[in-house]
Design a protein around this motif. Structure first.
Motif, PDB file in Angstrom:
ATOM      1  N   ASP A  21       0.772  -1.409  -0.010  1.00 29.21           N
ATOM      2  CA  ASP A  21       0.022  -0.097   0.025  1.00 29.21           C
ATOM      3  C   ASP A  21       0.785   1.087   0.157  1.00 29.21           C
ATOM      4  N   GLY A  22       0.647   2.077  -1.053  1.00 29.97           N
ATOM      5  CA  GLY A  22       1.732   3.210  -1.258  1.00 29.97           C
ATOM      6  C   GLY A  22       2.768   2.934  -1.971  1.00 29.97           C
ATOM      7  N   VAL A  23       3.239   1.728  -2.307  1.00 31.37           N
ATOM      8  CA  VAL A  23       4.348   1.232  -3.342  1.00 31.37           C
ATOM      9  C   VAL A  23       3.751   0.847  -4.371  1.00 31.37           C
ATOM     10  N   LEU A  24       3.452  -0.404  -4.159  1.00 29.53           N
ATOM     11  CA  LEU A  24       2.707  -1.216  -5.471  1.00 29.53           C
ATOM     12  C   LEU A  24       1.479  -0.699  -5.728  1.00 29.53           C
ATOM     13  N   SER A  25       0.701  -0.342  -4.919  1.00 31.77           N
ATOM     14  CA  SER A  25      -0.578   0.578  -5.066  1.00 31.77           C
ATOM     15  C   SER A  25      -0.528   1.898  -4.831  1.00 31.77           C
TER      16      SER A  25
END
Length: 179
Positions: A21-25
Protein backbone atom coordinates in the motif's frame (compact mmCIF):
# COMPACT_ATOMS: atom_id res chain seq x y z
CA UNK A 1 20.50 12.51 -11.85
CA UNK A 2 21.65 9.65 -9.65
CA UNK A 3 24.55 10.17 -7.32
CA UNK A 4 27.62 7.95 -7.60
CA UNK A 5 26.80 6.64 -4.10
CA UNK A 6 23.30 5.47 -5.15
CA UNK A 7 24.65 3.87 -8.34
CA UNK A 8 27.33 2.09 -6.32
CA UNK A 9 24.76 0.77 -3.83
CA UNK A 10 22.37 -0.26 -6.63
CA UNK A 11 25.12 -2.24 -8.38
CA UNK A 12 25.29 -4.65 -5.40
CA UNK A 13 21.55 -5.39 -5.07
CA UNK A 14 20.44 -9.03 -5.21
CA UNK A 15 16.97 -8.58 -3.65
CA UNK A 16 14.30 -5.94 -4.18
CA UNK A 17 11.82 -5.85 -1.28
CA UNK A 18 8.60 -3.90 -1.69
CA UNK A 19 5.81 -2.66 0.53
CA UNK A 20 2.34 -2.82 -1.04
CA UNK A 21 0.00 0.00 0.00
CA UNK A 22 1.56 3.23 -1.22
CA UNK A 23 4.31 1.47 -3.19
CA UNK A 24 2.84 -1.22 -5.45
CA UNK A 25 -0.55 0.47 -5.14
CA UNK A 26 -1.43 4.15 -4.82
CA UNK A 27 -2.12 3.65 -1.12
CA UNK A 28 -5.87 4.06 -1.36
CA UNK A 29 -8.09 1.29 -0.07
CA UNK A 30 -11.41 0.74 -1.83
CA UNK A 31 -14.18 -1.24 -0.08
CA UNK A 32 -17.52 -2.29 -1.55
CA UNK A 33 -20.65 -2.55 0.60
CA UNK A 34 -20.18 -6.33 0.79
CA UNK A 35 -16.67 -5.82 2.23
CA UNK A 36 -14.84 -6.70 -0.96
CA UNK A 37 -11.55 -4.80 -1.26
CA UNK A 38 -10.09 -3.29 -4.41
CA UNK A 39 -6.60 -2.02 -5.28
CA UNK A 40 -5.02 -0.84 -8.48
CA UNK A 41 -1.58 -1.96 -9.63
CA UNK A 42 0.57 -0.40 -12.34
CA UNK A 43 1.34 -2.73 -15.28
CA UNK A 44 4.68 -1.03 -15.90
CA UNK A 45 5.69 -1.77 -12.31
CA UNK A 46 4.80 -5.40 -13.00
CA UNK A 47 6.87 -5.51 -16.17
CA UNK A 48 9.84 -3.98 -14.37
CA UNK A 49 9.60 -6.70 -11.73
CA UNK A 50 9.61 -9.36 -14.45
CA UNK A 51 12.70 -7.78 -16.02
CA UNK A 52 14.50 -7.83 -12.66
CA UNK A 53 13.61 -11.46 -12.14
CA UNK A 54 14.89 -12.25 -15.63
CA UNK A 55 18.18 -10.60 -14.69
CA UNK A 56 18.49 -12.85 -11.63
CA UNK A 57 17.44 -10.34 -8.97
CA UNK A 58 15.05 -11.73 -6.35
CA UNK A 59 11.85 -9.80 -5.58
CA UNK A 60 9.88 -9.90 -2.33
CA UNK A 61 6.73 -8.29 -1.00
CA UNK A 62 6.59 -7.43 2.71
CA UNK A 63 3.30 -5.98 3.91
CA UNK A 64 1.54 -5.39 7.19
CA UNK A 65 -1.86 -6.32 5.78
CA UNK A 66 -3.05 -9.72 4.56
CA UNK A 67 -5.25 -9.89 1.46
CA UNK A 68 -6.02 -12.32 -1.30
CA UNK A 69 -5.55 -9.45 -3.78
CA UNK A 70 -1.86 -9.18 -2.92
CA UNK A 71 -1.48 -12.95 -2.99
CA UNK A 72 -3.01 -12.96 -6.49
CA UNK A 73 -0.76 -10.11 -7.69
CA UNK A 74 2.33 -11.86 -6.33
CA UNK A 75 1.30 -15.08 -8.08
CA UNK A 76 0.71 -13.20 -11.36
CA UNK A 77 4.22 -11.79 -11.15
CA UNK A 78 5.73 -15.10 -9.96
CA UNK A 79 6.95 -13.46 -6.74
CA UNK A 80 7.56 -16.39 -4.43
CA UNK A 81 8.70 -14.32 -1.45
CA UNK A 82 5.42 -12.95 -0.09
CA UNK A 83 5.36 -11.96 3.58
CA UNK A 84 1.90 -10.71 4.57
CA UNK A 85 0.66 -9.64 8.00
CA UNK A 86 4.16 -8.50 8.96
CA UNK A 87 3.96 -5.25 10.90
CA UNK A 88 7.68 -5.31 11.70
CA UNK A 89 9.11 -5.08 8.20
CA UNK A 90 12.74 -5.21 9.38
CA UNK A 91 12.25 -8.48 11.28
CA UNK A 92 10.56 -9.95 8.19
CA UNK A 93 13.37 -8.67 5.96
CA UNK A 94 16.05 -10.13 8.22
CA UNK A 95 14.28 -13.51 8.24
CA UNK A 96 14.03 -13.51 4.45
CA UNK A 97 17.63 -12.48 3.85
CA UNK A 98 18.76 -15.18 6.28
CA UNK A 99 16.79 -17.81 4.35
CA UNK A 100 18.14 -16.58 1.01
CA UNK A 101 21.73 -16.08 2.15
CA UNK A 102 21.64 -12.44 1.08
CA UNK A 103 23.24 -9.68 3.17
CA UNK A 104 21.19 -6.62 4.08
CA UNK A 105 23.58 -4.43 2.06
CA UNK A 106 22.51 -6.44 -1.01
CA UNK A 107 18.85 -5.43 -0.52
CA UNK A 108 16.92 -2.52 -1.96
CA UNK A 109 13.82 -1.79 0.10
CA UNK A 110 11.06 0.50 -1.19
CA UNK A 111 8.56 2.05 1.20
CA UNK A 112 6.27 4.99 1.79
CA UNK A 113 5.50 5.41 5.51
CA UNK A 114 6.88 5.01 9.02
CA UNK A 115 6.47 1.20 9.29
CA UNK A 116 8.94 0.95 6.36
CA UNK A 117 11.56 3.21 7.91
CA UNK A 118 13.56 0.58 9.87
CA UNK A 119 13.87 -1.59 6.72
CA UNK A 120 14.82 1.41 4.59
CA UNK A 121 17.56 2.36 7.07
CA UNK A 122 18.90 -1.21 7.30
CA UNK A 123 18.86 -2.00 3.57
CA UNK A 124 21.84 -1.47 1.31
CA UNK A 125 19.67 0.85 -0.78
CA UNK A 126 16.73 2.45 1.01
CA UNK A 127 14.20 3.96 -1.38
CA UNK A 128 11.20 6.18 -0.67
CA UNK A 129 8.54 6.77 -3.31
CA UNK A 130 7.93 10.39 -4.32
CA UNK A 131 4.75 10.66 -2.26
CA UNK A 132 6.23 8.98 0.84
CA UNK A 133 5.99 10.60 4.23
CA UNK A 134 8.59 13.40 4.56
CA UNK A 135 10.49 11.48 7.28
CA UNK A 136 11.17 8.65 4.81
CA UNK A 137 12.11 10.97 1.97
CA UNK A 138 14.60 12.72 4.27
CA UNK A 139 16.26 9.48 5.39
CA UNK A 140 16.20 7.32 2.25
CA UNK A 141 19.22 6.87 0.01
CA UNK A 142 17.04 7.61 -3.00
CA UNK A 143 13.61 9.12 -3.64
CA UNK A 144 11.78 8.21 -6.84
CA UNK A 145 10.39 10.87 -9.13
CA UNK A 146 7.19 8.85 -9.63
CA UNK A 147 4.62 8.06 -6.96
CA UNK A 148 3.61 4.76 -5.44
CA UNK A 149 1.27 2.73 -7.63
CA UNK A 150 2.11 4.96 -10.59
CA UNK A 151 5.48 3.80 -11.85
CA UNK A 152 7.76 4.22 -8.82
CA UNK A 153 8.58 0.50 -8.70
CA UNK A 154 9.38 0.45 -12.43
CA UNK A 155 11.68 3.42 -11.87
CA UNK A 156 13.55 1.46 -9.19
CA UNK A 157 13.72 -1.64 -11.41
CA UNK A 158 15.21 0.41 -14.26
CA UNK A 159 17.67 2.03 -11.83
CA UNK A 160 18.87 -1.39 -10.64
CA UNK A 161 19.15 -2.80 -14.18
CA UNK A 162 21.11 0.26 -15.31
CA UNK A 163 23.45 0.23 -12.29
CA UNK A 164 24.22 -3.43 -12.91
CA UNK A 165 24.77 -3.02 -16.66
CA UNK A 166 21.76 -5.22 -17.48
CA UNK A 167 19.31 -2.66 -18.86
CA UNK A 168 20.32 -3.00 -22.52
CA UNK A 169 20.19 -6.80 -22.29
CA UNK A 170 16.67 -6.60 -20.85
CA UNK A 171 15.60 -4.20 -23.61
CA UNK A 172 17.23 -6.06 -26.52
CA UNK A 173 14.47 -8.64 -27.16
CA UNK A 174 11.98 -5.81 -27.66
CA UNK A 175 14.19 -4.15 -30.27
CA UNK A 176 14.57 -7.29 -32.39
CA UNK A 177 12.08 -6.88 -35.23
CA UNK A 178 13.23 -10.05 -36.98
CA UNK A 179 14.04 -8.11 -40.14
Amino acid sequence: MLSFRVKEKAARIRLLALDVDGVLSDGRLYFAEDGQEFKTFDTQDGHGIKMLQGAGIEVAIITGRTTQLVQRRAANLKISHLLQGREDKLVALRELTGELGIALDEVAYVGDDWPDLPAILAAGLGVAVANAHPELRARADHVTTLTGGRGAVREVCDLLLNAQGRYEDALAPYLDTGA
